[in-house]
Design an enzyme around this catalytic site. Structure first.
Site, mmCIF file in Angstrom:
data_model
loop_
_atom_site.group_PDB
_atom_site.id
_atom_site.type_symbol
_atom_site.label_atom_id
_atom_site.label_comp_id
_atom_site.label_asym_id
_atom_site.label_seq_id
_atom_site.Cartn_x
_atom_site.Cartn_y
_atom_site.Cartn_z
ATOM 1 N N ASP A 58 76.870 -60.298 -54.333
ATOM 2 C CA ASP A 58 75.840 -59.934 -53.353
ATOM 3 C C ASP A 58 75.689 -61.084 -52.363
ATOM 4 O OD1 ASP A 58 74.515 -61.835 -54.947
ATOM 5 O OD2 ASP A 58 73.609 -60.257 -56.160
ATOM 6 N N ASP A 60 73.088 -63.559 -50.308
ATOM 7 C CA ASP A 60 71.730 -64.086 -50.197
ATOM 8 C C ASP A 60 71.589 -64.869 -48.902
ATOM 9 O OD1 ASP A 60 71.090 -63.072 -52.709
ATOM 10 O OD2 ASP A 60 71.789 -64.883 -53.720
ATOM 11 N N ASP A 136 70.271 -75.754 -57.539
ATOM 12 C CA ASP A 136 70.748 -76.354 -58.786
ATOM 13 C C ASP A 136 72.016 -77.196 -58.613
ATOM 14 O OD1 ASP A 136 72.123 -73.974 -58.378
ATOM 15 O OD2 ASP A 136 71.594 -73.089 -60.308
#
Ligand code: ATP
Ligand code: MG
Length: 424
Positions: A58, A60, A136
């Site tokens: 997907d 983002d 992260d």
């Protein structure tokens, strides 16, 4: 961290991301936000995967526009989330997730809520530079813009990407404490991308793995499914064991693996996971309940054996063992009822394969969970847990025509005893 000095922009000629591989709708979102005067980038998994030449799952988007401002730009937009407020922009069946840049300000003020160093709410908006350092891993913090079609990199993510390294941004100890799920994410990306976890980011995991106990069980279950339904569940399992994360998620299974008899439990799980990966590779559906039933089979089997040894019949032994085990397990992972119900069925149906006469086999065959229970039986058979003649009988029975099935299920008559020929 002084980011201004480490900013690096990779021009179109310096990277391999082509617009042809980006979703038209994602591009539309970038252009529309930009036209409305905001900054907008593709970020995270999609950029990382595009750089690897893989099709992203997907797309983002990260933007300087706040959620309400995003909503004002798109008609087809819904705002969701409390812990993490997001805009969802819909194009038919495709969903583009749009997140406002977030700050990782050190304070407890505003919308950023920390409890014992753990992040509970994160809605303090910020700049692109601030958005970068709250992510992260460095390879997850690369930003693609349609302005010049370049990639913006503040954390040496491109270098790490080339080297196949997952490196935590900032101080790994602090970042794992802030959100211990990052340890599971490290394993998931390592397995999925074939990357190595950078030395310090890796070394800390076994030490910090008990922090997972503080994570809501529903979030852990979601993460776990992502790990095990990635098509690399066998590797994920081995890595989770290696980093001592598995014992936090499946304490009972972990204990039972220590009691390995003749290589059985490990073989069973390894086979189950291998099958799961193979099915995913072939584009076949995989059900979470089958996977979970397999992951908990060994501790269940040990409980059942104890109960049967005290004289309890098969069926109630299965039922009791399943209830006990699940009540312990759901405290760690919030396995939903829609999953635990069929898990129990797959398990308890195992007691019915031994009945092969009269009407019972027909009833079992028409049970909605027959196929899953039979696949489970095959796995048990492959691992030498049960006699192959049982599975063979069911394999034949399913394929037989009605006449043949009737014959197979007829009570075998006792052979009349042959008289010994009289001695003459
Ligand atoms: P996938 O291919 O599985 O979607 P992804 O990297 O896109 O991988 P997401 O969970 O979709 O993972 O998250 C999108 C991005 O948000 C990540 O790349 C990362 O930059 C950031 N992110 C997500 N979860 C965290 C977290 N727990 N801590 C810090 N950053 C995170
Ligand atoms: Mg993603």
């Amino acid at each position: 961290m002084d980011l201004s000095r480490s900013e690096r922009i990779y021009a179109r000629s310096e990277h391999n991301i082509s617009r042809a591989h980006i979703s038209k709708n994602a591009l539309k979102v970038l252009y529309k936000l930009q036209d409305a005067g905001y900054e907008a980038y593709l970020v995270g998994g999609c950029v990382r995967d595009l750089l690897l030449g893989r099709e992203p799952k997907d797309f983002d988007v990260a933007t300087s526009a706040e959620p309400d401002q995003v909503k004002a730009v798109f008609r087809n937009c819904r705002l969701i989330g409390r812990r993490f407020r997001l805009a969802h922009v819909y194009f038919g069946r495709e969903l583009i997730e749009v997140a406002t840049f977030r700050s990782s300000g050190e304070s407890n003020e505003g919308e950023r809520v920390l409890k014992d160093g753990q992040l509970l709410r994160d809605n303090l908006y910020g700049t692109l530079e601030e958005d970068v350092i709250r992510r992260d891993f460095t390879v997850n913090a690369l930003y693609y813009t349609v302005k010049g079609f370049s990639v913006v990199d503040y954390v040496n993510g491109m270098e790490d990407h080339k080297a196949g390294l997952l490196r935590m941004i900032g101080d790994p100890d602090k970042r794992y404490r802030e959100d211990p799920v990052r340890m599971l994410r490290a394993v998931r990306f390592a397995v999925k991308l074939g990357f190595d976890i950078e030395e310090e980011s890796a070394r800390l995991i076994p030490e910090l793995s008990p922090l997972l106990a503080d994570i809501p069980s529903a979030r852990l279950y979601d993460e776990l499914l992502k790990l095990f339904l990635s098509g690399y569940s066998l590797q994920a399992f081995e890595q989770l064991r290696h980093y001592r994360l598995f014992e936090q998620l499946f304490p009972e299974t972990d204990k039972s693996l220590e009691l390995e008899e003749e290589g059985f439990p490990h073989v069973f799980l390894a086979r189950a996971l291998e099958n799961t990966d193979k099915r995913i590779g072939e584009g076949k559906p995989v059900t979470p309940y089958f996977l979970m039933a397999a992951l908990l089979w060994e501790p269940l089997r040990q409980r059942i054996a104890q109960k049967v040894a005290t004289g309890l019949p098969d069926y109630p032994a299965y039922q009791e063992a399943a209830s006990e085990l699940l009540s312990v397990q759901v405290k760690r992972l919030a396995i939903p009822k829609r999953v635990t119900i069929p898990m129990r069925e797959v398990w308890t149906l195992q007691t019915r394969f031994k009945f092969r006469q009269g009407a019972r086999p027909f009833r079992l065959l028409s049970h909605p969970r027959f196929r899953a229970a039979y696949d489970f039986l095959l796995l048990r058979t492959e691992c030498g847990e049960i006699d192959p003649s049982v599975a063979d009988w069911w394999t034949k029975f399913q394929d037989a025509d009605e006449h043949e099935q009737k014959k197979m299920t007829q009570a075998r008559r006792r052979q009349p005893k042959k008289r010994k020929p009289k001695k003459t």
